[in-house]
Design an enzyme around this catalytic site. Structure first.
Site, PDB file in Angstrom:
ATOM      1  NE  ARG A 191       3.983 -14.701   7.485  1.00 40.47           N
ATOM      2  CZ  ARG A 191       2.761 -14.860   7.996  1.00 40.47           C
ATOM      3  NH1 ARG A 191       2.195 -16.060   8.033  1.00 40.47           N
ATOM      4  NH2 ARG A 191       2.088 -13.816   8.415  1.00 40.47           N
ATOM      5  CG  ASP A 220       2.797 -13.207   4.870  1.00 36.52           C
ATOM      6  OD1 ASP A 220       3.018 -12.108   5.397  1.00 36.52           O
ATOM      7  OD2 ASP A 220       1.773 -13.875   5.114  1.00 36.52           O
ATOM      8  CG  HIS A 294       0.031 -10.546   5.513  1.00 41.47           C
ATOM      9  ND1 HIS A 294       0.763 -11.002   6.588  1.00 41.47           N
ATOM     10  CD2 HIS A 294      -1.234 -10.372   5.973  1.00 41.47           C
ATOM     11  CE1 HIS A 294      -0.026 -11.119   7.654  1.00 41.47           C
ATOM     12  NE2 HIS A 294      -1.249 -10.733   7.310  1.00 41.47           N
ATOM     13  CD  GLU A 372      -3.516 -10.864  10.396  1.00 39.84           C
ATOM     14  OE1 GLU A 372      -3.736 -11.198  11.568  1.00 39.84           O
ATOM     15  OE2 GLU A 372      -2.527 -11.284   9.761  1.00 39.84           O
ATOM     16  CB  THR A 510       5.601 -21.794   8.793  1.00 40.10           C
ATOM     17  OG1 THR A 510       5.750 -20.842   7.716  1.00 40.10           O
ATOM     18  CG2 THR A 510       4.765 -22.964   8.349  1.00 40.10           C
ATOM     19  CD  GLU A 511       3.601 -16.184  11.482  1.00 34.00           C
ATOM     20  OE1 GLU A 511       3.263 -17.395  11.372  1.00 34.00           O
ATOM     21  OE2 GLU A 511       2.789 -15.241  11.416  1.00 34.00           O
TER      22      GLU A 511
HETATM   23  C1  ACM Z   1      -4.876 -15.030   8.923  1.00 36.41           C
HETATM   24  O1  ACM Z   1      -4.695 -15.854   9.814  1.00 36.41           O
HETATM   25  N1  ACM Z   1      -4.335 -13.825   9.016  1.00 36.41           N
HETATM   26  C2  ACM Z   1      -5.674 -15.336   7.748  1.00 36.41           C
END
Ligand code: ACM
Length: 654
Positions: A191, A220, A294, A372, A510-511
């Site tokens: 990120r 990601d 991702h 996700e 770390t976004e």
């Molecule tokens: C996660 O926090 N999406 C693994």
């Protein structure tokens, strides 16, 4: 008269002499007390050792310091650690020797196995003239040395010589070994990119607290960070994006003309250097390649890997919204950031990636993500529908399960074990696959119940991207995780077959972490709480003795020039509806002994302002509440300004 005057004089002189004696005695006593305080300084080792036994007296570093150690390079790592730290902080020169009979510190591998210590345990004996660390394996000596350094005054953490009254430590016998073999921190270098030197500093900090696993989240939507020689576009294209600053997740989408000049990646030589640096410090590095979700950076580099090639003009994410979570999990992707499970090219691609990753990293596991993944683009894809028919898959979850098993087969074909986020469970992976439980502890419990090894990293205790205090002062993230909650982490919670718990880890996403100083702020002190949760016996964990140790370690981190969050000193705000349509605010603190001073009049409170003693009714027209904490008459917390409208909003949310 004269006689009287003489007598008076004599009495006066005697009185003065007595006073002097008393003063001298007092000075001596105070001096002794200071000295005693130094030598009797509370031992503040984090993580708390299994057994500490103070034997009385103290050891003082002599002018000539010799470290005697066995010749093996792995033992020399510990000798070098001690030599460099002692030399840097004290300015003394330290000899290392394989033979010297007169030593200051001795590092000794046991000739006969000391069964209780296992692979990473140690015994540390500090006597008035010598220090001996014994262990079965070199890693144990290293951890013994870390405990030894924590016995020294805070100044030992300095990279430059510091003057201190004495380099003195209490005489002790310590016996210690870890509760879990997997003691991890995850660092998201996708990120935001962190340089090789910054990753080394991250490792330097984690080993102080006996962590032995660095999980690198290497790919990601926001960047692909590892060179794959057979797929050069991953780093020519996928490692770069438009640079934006502010509240990540809310940015405007990158336009075609904005320069894509933010990012970076590790070459394979960089990775080898990091692996060696970590191994010298008894840390394994586990790579994570996060698929099938991702994966925007991969899809931007090789658009044919998605289910929607050519449909959209992709761009590596620069912090613009790309997911809609309003319907819950899995999220709805606003642009397709997934690899297509129905596309054979995807498995060829992953074979190439995993071949190179497996050859680079000696660690037995490769983490393949799995979290996700949105399904909405798959649902409309004819190839996916055909795959479902062919393989008898009924739901998108089953489609993802098919993908998981295919990737698992590739990982295993390279001689590695597969591990992924707890979503992989729905794919019924093979027994040798391990599960990393992040959506709370349930995934881990379910996985262990079905015979999988698990690593617990639940967001409820171990998510280091969450705020450490109130949103009014902390950089804003959607959730808060205070130190005292992190400290309650028990990787074995709820698990019947504890043998399947490999250990635990904390994750730093770390976004919203733009630089290394802030990464440190987010990791410490919660990293200390997690370290104690994965190393120390549960019976040795105690919040009331832990937080004073943390405060001691703040002073150490000051000398080490490592940033940390002082959030334990700031109050907790609880808003509720008061009588007659009023707003009531309750204030409390995470640690005892703090006075909270407050005002509603927009000025800056100090200890001359009202002290909080009971719930406050907010004056009808007030627009801010400002608070600060004091301890022993000195400010210790930060001034926090909370908008009254914000407090009102917090009630509505309930
Ligand atoms: C996660 O926090 N999406 C693994």
């Amino acid at each position: 008269m004269y006689i009287l005057a003489f007598a008076n004089n004599a009495i006066y002189t005697a009185h003065m002499i007595l006073r002097q004696i008393t003063l001298i005695a007092l000075c001596c006593l105070t001096g002794l007390a200071v000295l005693a305080q130094n030598t009797e300084r509370k031992i503040s080792i984090i993580p708390e050792p299994v057994d500490i036994n103070r034997t009385g007296g103290h050891f003082t570093l002599p002018a000539k310091i010799t470290i005697r150690s066995a010749e093996s390079p792995e033992v020399m790592n510990t000798a070098s650690l001690l030599k460099s730290r002692l030399e840097a902080a004290t300015g003394a020169s330290v000899e290392t020797s394989n033979t010297d009979d007169t030593y200051t510190i001795r590092l000794q591998l046991n000739a006969d196995e000391d069964a209780v210590l296992g692979k990473e345990g140690y015994r540390l004996q500090v006597s008035p003239k010598t220090i001996i660390i014994k262990a079965n394996q070199p890693a144990g000596l290293y951890y013994g040395a870390q405990s030894l350094l924590q016995l020294f005054p805070h100044e030992i953490e300095s990279a430059r010589p510091v003057k201190t009254e004495k380099w003195q430590i209490p005489c002790v016998n310590i016996m210690d070994y870890p509760r879990f073999a997997w003691r991890g921190l995850m660092f998201d270098v996708s990120r935001h990119f962190f340089t090789k030197e910054e990753v080394k500093k991250f490792i330097d900090n984690m080993v102080r607290y006996k962590y032995n696993m660095l999980h690198l989240h290497l790919t990601d939507d926001e960047g692909w960070r590892i060179q794959i020689k057979s797929l050069p576009k991953l780093t020519e294209v996928g490692a770069w994006r438009v640079n934006k600053t502010g509240q990540f997740g809310t940015f405007s989408p990158p336009t075609p003309t904005e320069p894509r000049d933010y990012g970076g990646f590790y070459t394979q030589d960089d990775i080898k250097e990091l692996i060696k640096y970590a191994a010298d410090r008894f840390v394994n590095i586990m790579p994570e390649i996060d698929v099938p979700g991702h994966s925007l950076a991969a899809v931007v580099s090789y658009p044919e890997l998605s289910c929607t090639p050519g449909v959209e003009k992709y761009s590596v994410r620069a912090g613009e919204p790309i997911m809609d979570w309003s319907q819950g999990a899995p999220p709805i992707a606003m642009l397709d950031n997934t690899l297509c499970p129905a596309n054979e090219k995807v498995y060829d691609f992953l074979d190439k990636v995993i071949t190179e990753v497996a050859a680079l990293f000696p660690f037995e596991y490769i983490h393949m993500g799995g979290d996700e993944a949105p399904h909405n683009y798959w649902e409309k894809n004819p190839a996916i529908l055909e795959l479902m028919k062919r393989e008898g898959l009924k739901t998108m979850e089953e489609v993802q399960g098919y993908f998981t098993r295919r990737v698992e087969t590739i990982v295993q074909s390279k001689g590695k074990k597969f591990i992924g986020w707890d979503e992989i469970l729905s794919g019924s992976p093979s027994q040798s696959t391990a599960v990393m439980s992040w959506r709370g502890v349930d995934g881990g419990i379910k996985a262990a119940n079905s015979g999988h090894e698990v690593v617990m990293s639940p967001l409820t205790y171990a998510y280091l991207d969450y705020m450490q205090g109130d949103v009014a002062i902390e950089p804003k993230i959607y959730a808060t995780l205070r130190l005292n909650k992190s400290y309650k982490f028990d990787p074995a919670e709820g698990i019947t077959n504890v043998n399947l718990v490999k250990g635990g880890q904390a994750n730093l996403w770390t976004e919203n972490v733009y630089n290394m100083r802030h990464a440190e702020y987010m990791v410490w002190p919660r990293g200390m709480a997690i370290a104690e949760s994965v190393w120390s016996p549960p019976a040795k964990k105690d919040w009331t003795s832990f937080y004073p140790k943390v405060e001691e370690h703040f002073k150490r981190l000051d000398f080490a020039e490592t940033k940390y969050a002082p959030s334990i000193y700031d109050p907790i705000f609880q808003a509720s509806a008061g009588p007659q349509n009023t707003l009531m605010v309750q204030l409390s603190t995470e640690i005892p002994g703090l006075d909270i001073h407050y005002t509603f009049d927009n000025s800056f409170p100090d200890n001359f302002y009202p002290k909080y003693t009971s719930p406050l009714i907010v004056p009808k027209d007030a627009n801010t509440l400002k608070v600060i904490t004091y301890r022993d008459g000195k400010p210790i917390g930060r001034i926090i300004t909370v908008q009254i409208s914000d407090l009102k909003g917090r009630i509505k949310k309930k």
